[in-house]
Design a protein around this motif. Structure first.
Motif, PDB file in Angstrom:
ATOM      1  N   ARG A 183       9.720   8.207 -23.656  1.00  0.00           N
ATOM      2  CA  ARG A 183       8.439   7.670 -24.124  1.00  0.00           C
ATOM      3  C   ARG A 183       8.581   7.308 -25.601  1.00  0.00           C
ATOM      4  NH1 ARG A 183       4.337   6.253 -21.240  1.00  0.00           N
ATOM      5  NH2 ARG A 183       2.801   7.382 -22.474  1.00  0.00           N
ATOM      6  N   TYR A 214       7.226   5.684 -29.091  1.00  0.00           N
ATOM      7  CA  TYR A 214       6.074   5.303 -29.923  1.00  0.00           C
ATOM      8  C   TYR A 214       6.609   4.494 -31.104  1.00  0.00           C
ATOM      9  CZ  TYR A 214       1.936   6.062 -32.969  1.00  0.00           C
ATOM     10  OH  TYR A 214       0.843   5.903 -33.787  1.00  0.00           O
ATOM     11  N   CYS A 232       6.674  -1.361 -26.224  1.00  0.00           N
ATOM     12  CA  CYS A 232       6.638   0.054 -26.630  1.00  0.00           C
ATOM     13  C   CYS A 232       5.649   0.780 -25.722  1.00  0.00           C
ATOM     14  CB  CYS A 232       6.162   0.182 -28.081  1.00  0.00           C
ATOM     15  SG  CYS A 232       7.140  -0.727 -29.298  1.00  0.00           S
ATOM     16  N   ASP A 233       5.870   2.066 -25.507  1.00  0.00           N
ATOM     17  CA  ASP A 233       4.887   2.835 -24.730  1.00  0.00           C
ATOM     18  C   ASP A 233       3.579   2.955 -25.503  1.00  0.00           C
ATOM     19  OD1 ASP A 233       6.382   3.681 -22.275  1.00  0.00           O
ATOM     20  OD2 ASP A 233       7.743   4.437 -23.807  1.00  0.00           O
ATOM     21  N   HIS A 253       0.194  12.533 -31.783  1.00  0.00           N
ATOM     22  CA  HIS A 253       0.839  12.134 -30.520  1.00  0.00           C
ATOM     23  C   HIS A 253       2.086  12.927 -30.161  1.00  0.00           C
ATOM     24  CE1 HIS A 253      -1.874   8.701 -30.417  1.00  0.00           C
ATOM     25  NE2 HIS A 253      -1.534   8.413 -31.659  1.00  0.00           N
ATOM     26  N   GLU A 308       2.659  13.515 -26.475  1.00  0.00           N
ATOM     27  CA  GLU A 308       2.704  12.368 -25.568  1.00  0.00           C
ATOM     28  C   GLU A 308       4.011  11.589 -25.629  1.00  0.00           C
ATOM     29  OE1 GLU A 308      -1.186  10.062 -25.829  1.00  0.00           O
ATOM     30  OE2 GLU A 308      -1.292  11.377 -27.590  1.00  0.00           O
ATOM     31  N   TYR A 309       4.655  11.568 -26.798  1.00  0.00           N
ATOM     32  CA  TYR A 309       5.841  10.728 -26.997  1.00  0.00           C
ATOM     33  C   TYR A 309       6.984  11.564 -27.556  1.00  0.00           C
ATOM     34  CZ  TYR A 309       2.159   7.384 -26.383  1.00  0.00           C
ATOM     35  OH  TYR A 309       1.088   6.700 -25.864  1.00  0.00           O
ATOM     36  N   TYR A 316      10.431   8.258 -31.575  1.00  0.00           N
ATOM     37  CA  TYR A 316       9.631   7.482 -32.531  1.00  0.00           C
ATOM     38  C   TYR A 316      10.524   6.434 -33.181  1.00  0.00           C
ATOM     39  CZ  TYR A 316       6.226  11.174 -31.838  1.00  0.00           C
ATOM     40  OH  TYR A 316       5.333  12.047 -31.264  1.00  0.00           O
TER      41      TYR A 316
END
Length: 317
Positions: A67, A69, A93-94, A132, A135-136, A139
């Protein structure tokens, strides 16, 4: 006259010595050498044959586990590039957020209220991580002159554990410091982000301002702060050793390859699994988007082992 001249040069000499001393102290305070010297690190993309050996369930699970970001640092003077990035690759990007030096009503962005690039980067990654982190797990930090192929980034990260302190991209050396060049984009695992946020609370090791005599670029300052937490820059390469994060445009790389060996332009230019190119104009972004995502050779099937779908609500391929 001789006495006055002698005093002048004596003062000049003393002043010069003082400047060198202050610079040296500033250099120490920034923390160039908290850890033992280390060798330059190289990270490679997975070998395609290794991926093919995975079961279909394993491939699906791995493709969904990454994931990304995207944190894009923008200034109002970059409006054309900003608009181009919004309409092209960033949709893959997610999640993507544009962190701007000031509020710009024409675009949705997160204002960090500073035009200092290092302070801007610090505030942006802090906001991103705090909001976040659950969630991710990866980066991607870049400027709007970068074009990124997020699917290739995900493929590169396929077998890399985000709970480990990864800090990667195109590495450059400055004295004894290895750092990832912001011009090619910077990738941080969630563990590296965690360590980075913690060192932000140690101003003696990671000051919000640069050196006392001259400013240190944001990418070097980032490396200095991460080094205090044991996170070292790693150069990202494909399975045969070619760089995948590029700090120049495709055109520039092709020209260099032609100058070096006109008979081996493709081999000398770029990796087939390139992740980023830099120094692009807004029009170049659109051309790259066409070449990477829309142009197809009819009748060819690539049969890739993995499929990375663009995020929901994205109108890109």
């Amino acid at each position: 006259m001789i006495s006055e001249g002698s005093s002048f040069f004596r003062g000049l000499l003393i002043g010069g010595v003082f400047c060198v001393f202050v610079t040296f102290i500033g250099h120490i305070k920034m923390g160039h050498e908290p850890a033992a010297p280390h060798e330059h690190h190289h990270l490679h993309a997975p070998n395609k044959d290794e991926v093919l050996k995975l079961s279909e369930d394993e491939r699906v699970e791995m493709s969904h586990s990454i994931r990304v970001y995207c944190i894009i640092l923008v200034m109002p003077k970059h409006l054309a590039l900003w608009a181009a990035v919004r309409e092209t690759w960033s949709k893959h990007c997610d999640k993507v957020d544009f962190y701007s030096s000031e509020e710009v009503k024409a675009f949705e962005s997160i204002s960090v209220d500073t035009s200092d690039m290092w302070a801007m980067m610090r505030r942006s990654v802090k906001i991103a991580y705090e909001n976040h982190k659950m969630e991710y797990n990866w980066y991607f930090v870049c400027q709007p002159s970068v074009f990124a192929v997020i699917e290739n980034l995900k493929y590169f990260l396929l077998k890399k554990d985000p709970s480990q302190p990864y800090y990667l991209g195109h590495t450059t050396k400055s004295g004894d410091l290895d750092y990832v060049d912001i011009n090619g984009g910077i990738v941080l695992s969630v563990e590296s982000m965690k360590r980075l946020i913690s060192v932000f609370n140690e101003p003696e090791n990671c000051p919000e301002t640069g050196g006392l005599i001259w400013k240190v670029s944001e990418d070097k300052q980032l490396a200095i702060c991460l080094k205090y937490k044991g996170v070292l820059a790693e150069n990202a390469e494909d399975s045969v050793g070619k760089d995948v994060f590029n700090t120049k445009s495709v055109g520039s790389l092709i020209k260099e390859a032609m100058a070096n060996d006109p008979q081996k332009v493709v081999e000398g230019c770029c990796s087939d699994m390139a992740i980023t190119f830099s120094g692009l104009s807004a029009n170049n972004m659109q051309v790259m988007m066409y070449g990477v995502y829309r142009l197809r050779a009819y009748g060819h099937s690539y049969n890739d082992a993995l499929v990375f779908m663009p995020p929901a609500n994205s109108n890109n391929d």
